[in-house]
Design an enzyme around this catalytic site. Structure first.
Site, PDB file in Angstrom:
ATOM      1  N   GLU A 304     -51.334 -11.800   6.966  1.00 17.39           N
ATOM      2  CA  GLU A 304     -51.936 -12.528   8.085  1.00 17.39           C
ATOM      3  C   GLU A 304     -51.014 -12.620   9.303  1.00 17.39           C
ATOM      4  O   GLU A 304     -50.583 -13.707   9.662  1.00 17.39           O
ATOM      5  CB  GLU A 304     -52.266 -13.969   7.665  1.00 17.39           C
ATOM      6  CG  GLU A 304     -53.242 -14.077   6.544  1.00 17.39           C
ATOM      7  CD  GLU A 304     -53.436 -15.525   6.086  1.00 17.39           C
ATOM      8  OE1 GLU A 304     -54.581 -15.876   5.740  1.00 17.39           O
ATOM      9  OE2 GLU A 304     -52.453 -16.289   6.077  1.00 17.39           O
ATOM     10  N   ARG A 307     -48.276 -13.972  15.379  1.00 21.58           N
ATOM     11  CA  ARG A 307     -47.311 -13.719  16.442  1.00 21.58           C
ATOM     12  C   ARG A 307     -46.962 -12.229  16.607  1.00 21.58           C
ATOM     13  O   ARG A 307     -46.979 -11.700  17.710  1.00 21.58           O
ATOM     14  CB  ARG A 307     -46.032 -14.505  16.110  1.00 21.58           C
ATOM     15  CG  ARG A 307     -45.001 -14.552  17.228  1.00 21.58           C
ATOM     16  CD  ARG A 307     -43.677 -15.155  16.703  1.00 21.58           C
ATOM     17  NE  ARG A 307     -43.876 -16.357  15.943  1.00 21.58           N
ATOM     18  CZ  ARG A 307     -43.904 -17.597  16.461  1.00 21.58           C
ATOM     19  NH1 ARG A 307     -43.688 -17.763  17.741  1.00 21.58           N
ATOM     20  NH2 ARG A 307     -44.101 -18.629  15.686  1.00 21.58           N
ATOM     21  N   CYS A 375     -45.081 -33.244  35.341  1.00 23.85           N
ATOM     22  CA  CYS A 375     -44.292 -34.458  35.509  1.00 23.85           C
ATOM     23  C   CYS A 375     -43.521 -34.787  34.242  1.00 23.85           C
ATOM     24  O   CYS A 375     -43.795 -35.780  33.567  1.00 23.85           O
ATOM     25  CB  CYS A 375     -45.197 -35.608  35.907  1.00 23.85           C
ATOM     26  SG  CYS A 375     -45.902 -35.314  37.509  1.00 23.85           S
ATOM     27  N   TYR A 404     -49.375 -18.115  20.870  1.00 20.61           N
ATOM     28  CA  TYR A 404     -49.054 -19.543  20.927  1.00 20.61           C
ATOM     29  C   TYR A 404     -48.759 -20.028  22.344  1.00 20.61           C
ATOM     30  O   TYR A 404     -47.952 -20.936  22.528  1.00 20.61           O
ATOM     31  CB  TYR A 404     -47.906 -19.881  19.955  1.00 20.61           C
ATOM     32  CG  TYR A 404     -48.195 -19.432  18.536  1.00 20.61           C
ATOM     33  CD1 TYR A 404     -49.269 -19.974  17.835  1.00 20.61           C
ATOM     34  CD2 TYR A 404     -47.434 -18.452  17.912  1.00 20.61           C
ATOM     35  CE1 TYR A 404     -49.565 -19.565  16.553  1.00 20.61           C
ATOM     36  CE2 TYR A 404     -47.724 -18.029  16.625  1.00 20.61           C
ATOM     37  CZ  TYR A 404     -48.793 -18.584  15.947  1.00 20.61           C
ATOM     38  OH  TYR A 404     -49.085 -18.162  14.675  1.00 20.61           O
TER      39      TYR A 404
HETATM   40  C1  PLP Z   1     -49.649 -19.557  11.297  1.00 23.36           C
HETATM   41  C2  PLP Z   1     -50.179 -18.868  10.115  1.00 23.36           C
HETATM   42  C3  PLP Z   1     -50.143 -17.465  10.054  1.00 23.36           C
HETATM   43  C4  PLP Z   1     -49.537 -16.608  11.124  1.00 23.36           C
HETATM   44  O1  PLP Z   1     -48.170 -16.790  11.283  1.00 23.36           O
HETATM   45  P1  PLP Z   1     -47.372 -15.867  12.305  1.00 23.36           P
HETATM   46  O2  PLP Z   1     -45.979 -16.359  12.172  1.00 23.36           O
HETATM   47  O3  PLP Z   1     -47.923 -16.100  13.660  1.00 23.36           O
HETATM   48  O4  PLP Z   1     -47.525 -14.461  11.853  1.00 23.36           O
HETATM   49  C5  PLP Z   1     -50.712 -16.875   8.953  1.00 23.36           C
HETATM   50  N1  PLP Z   1     -51.270 -17.594   7.958  1.00 23.36           N
HETATM   51  C6  PLP Z   1     -51.314 -18.939   7.983  1.00 23.36           C
HETATM   52  C7  PLP Z   1     -51.968 -19.675   6.887  1.00 23.36           C
HETATM   53  C8  PLP Z   1     -50.777 -19.622   9.059  1.00 23.36           C
HETATM   54  O5  PLP Z   1     -50.805 -20.953   9.074  1.00 23.36           O
END
Ligand code: PLP
Length: 454
Positions: A304, A307, A375, A404
């Site tokens: 998954e 980033r 601010c 992000y």
């Molecule tokens: C945030 C998250 C990701 C992605 O993480 P990255 O560091 O952006 O690759 C994947 N799986 C779950 C469950 C997450 O919470």
């Protein structure tokens, strides 16, 4: 690329996460910065600033490298999922779906965006440690795989899923591996709000066997973000394979193993994350080894990335306005955005790289601090970095903002969100309109009794 002296063009064309700037970045004959064939200062003039810019080539390259690396290094089936919390919009979902990715979502908003963007429900995974009844119902109705995070999920789903159409489920584990950026720890228990503890997994697996509405087909774990080491994922494969074996013994037809995201990216030149291919190779080898050692058939491998898929394809262009010199201490240059479009520096003290879009190569430079317009004294995007002499009206590009930034943006100080464009081969498409101050009033309600009578 801290300051102009160290401007570096990209090194690793196949792995966008290892380059600060998008992979199509060039400097043209007028020594101006060009991305996706478009001169950035022209984009800024046409679309206004702050402006989020995506390089389609980088984005597709990152997707293709994930897909290719999984095919090359993992002998079983695989499906990478885009962690859409990194940046969720119709166009990004559509583009990433077109590259063969699935997606993970953590709210009805992200689910809706993915579905409307053309992601198929079967390729979407729904996470969250406090999903609402309505969110679960929406996911179930759209054939989305639901990741059971806790007992509350199970109780709610009992009221939603039917024996005739069982809910497709994954179980989220707290694997006892915790990553910080440069170190990691393994413990039996972790203070985490996510997932089932190793101790209760067996009980939960047995409980789920009793429910005809539940079709548990996968296991999930996610150990952290912006990770530069590969060892935590090697260890994770072993932990998950043990539970895979247990789940199959109990009787669940587990076919999917989802090892989460977390691959780091290069924000500043000192960062040296593994390449996408290296990361996939290590994970693939570890899963294969862990399964062989336990006599398990190879599951479908899911990962998954958030980033590492989108961050370095994006950048933000700002216009420099006010300059304040505090003699002997600091020179502040203020830009027309800040913590509302990029809350990471004030939230995590994150570092970024930047350069002047029309003077990327100027060697004479001075130390400056780039401040946002909000601010808050802490609204600083880059502290103490080197920039060639510049004046108000110059455009500044901050790199690595594709993940992000928009997704964590706010309207603090009632500042509207920037527009987003995507560039490719000299063409540009608007994929998100700029918010207007008027838009911010849309959901406000003014009761009659508050309206002055005279
Ligand atoms: C945030 C998250 C990701 C992605 O993480 P990255 O560091 O952006 O690759 C994947 N799986 C779950 C469950 C997450 O919470």
């Amino acid at each position: 690329m801290v300051g102009s002296k160290s401007f570096e063009l990209n090194r690793d064309i196949d792995s966008p996460n290892r380059n600060i700037a998008p992979v199509s970045t060039e400097i043209n004959e007028c020594e101006k910065l060009v991305v996706g064939g478009c001169q950035l200062s022209e984009l800024a003039k046409k679309y206004g600033t702050p402006l989020y810019v995506f390089d389609e080539f980088s984005l597709r390259t990152a997707c293709k490298t994930y897909i290719y690396s999984l095919k090359k290094h993992y002998p079983g089936d695989s499906l990478p999922l885009y962690a859409s919390k990194a940046n969720s919009s119709l166009s990004l979902c559509a583009l990433i779906a077109s590259e063969g990715f699935g997606l993970d979502a953590v709210s009805e908003g992200e689910l809706l965006t993915a579905l409307r963007g053309g992601m198929k429900g079967e390729n979407i995974v729904f996470h969250g440690n406090n999903k609402s009844f309505n969110e679960l119902k929406f996911a179930y109705k759209n054939n989305v795989t639901i990741v059971l995070d806790n007992h509350h999920d199970i109780e709610l789903l009992k009221k939603i899923a039917s024996d005739e159409k069982p809910a497709k489920l994954m179980l989220r584990l707290t694997p006892g591996i915790e990553c910080h950026t440069h170190e990691y720890i393994r413990t039996g228990h972790l203070d985490s709000k996510f997932g089932f503890d190793p101790d209760e997994v067996e009980t939960v697996l047995k409980e789920l066997m009793r429910y005809n509405w539940a079709n548990l087909t996968g296991l999930h774990a996610h150990i952290g973000s912006q990770i530069f080491e590969v060892q935590p994922h090697v260890d994770l494969a072993g932990v998950m394979a043990d539970i895979l074996k247990l789940a199959q013994k109990i009787g669940h037809p587990i076919v999917d193993l989802n090892i989460g995201g977390g691959l780091g990216i290069k924000y500043v030149k000192e960062d040296n994350p593994p390449s996408i291919e290296k990361w996939i190779e290590v994970i693939s080898n570890s899963v294969v080894k862990a399964c062989r050692e336990r006599n398990l058939d190879l599951p479908r491998l899911m990962c998954e990335p958030g980033r590492s898929l989108v961050a370095n394809s994006g950048l933000t262009i700002y216009k420099i306005g006010a300059k304040k010199v505090v003699p002997g201490i600091r020179t502040y240059l203020s830009v027309d955005g800040g913590m509302s479009d990029n809350p990471r520096p004030i939230t995590y003290q994150s570092l970024y790289s930047a350069c002047l879009v029309d003077k990327p190569l100027n060697l004479k430079s001075e130390k400056v601090t780039i401040a946002g317009k909000h601010c808050e004294s802490g609204d600083v995007l880059l502290k103490d970095f080197f920039l060639p002499p510049c004046e108000s009206g110059d455009f500044l590009a901050v790199f690595g903002t594709g993940a992000y930034n928009y997704s964590m943006s706010s309207n603090y100080n009632r500042i509207p969100r920037p527009a987003t464009v995507i560039v490719s081969k000299g063409g540009v498409d608007l994929i998100q309109k700029r918010e207007l101050p008027e838009d911010l009033l849309q959901l406000d309600v003014l009761p009659d009794r508050f309206i002055p009578k005279n």
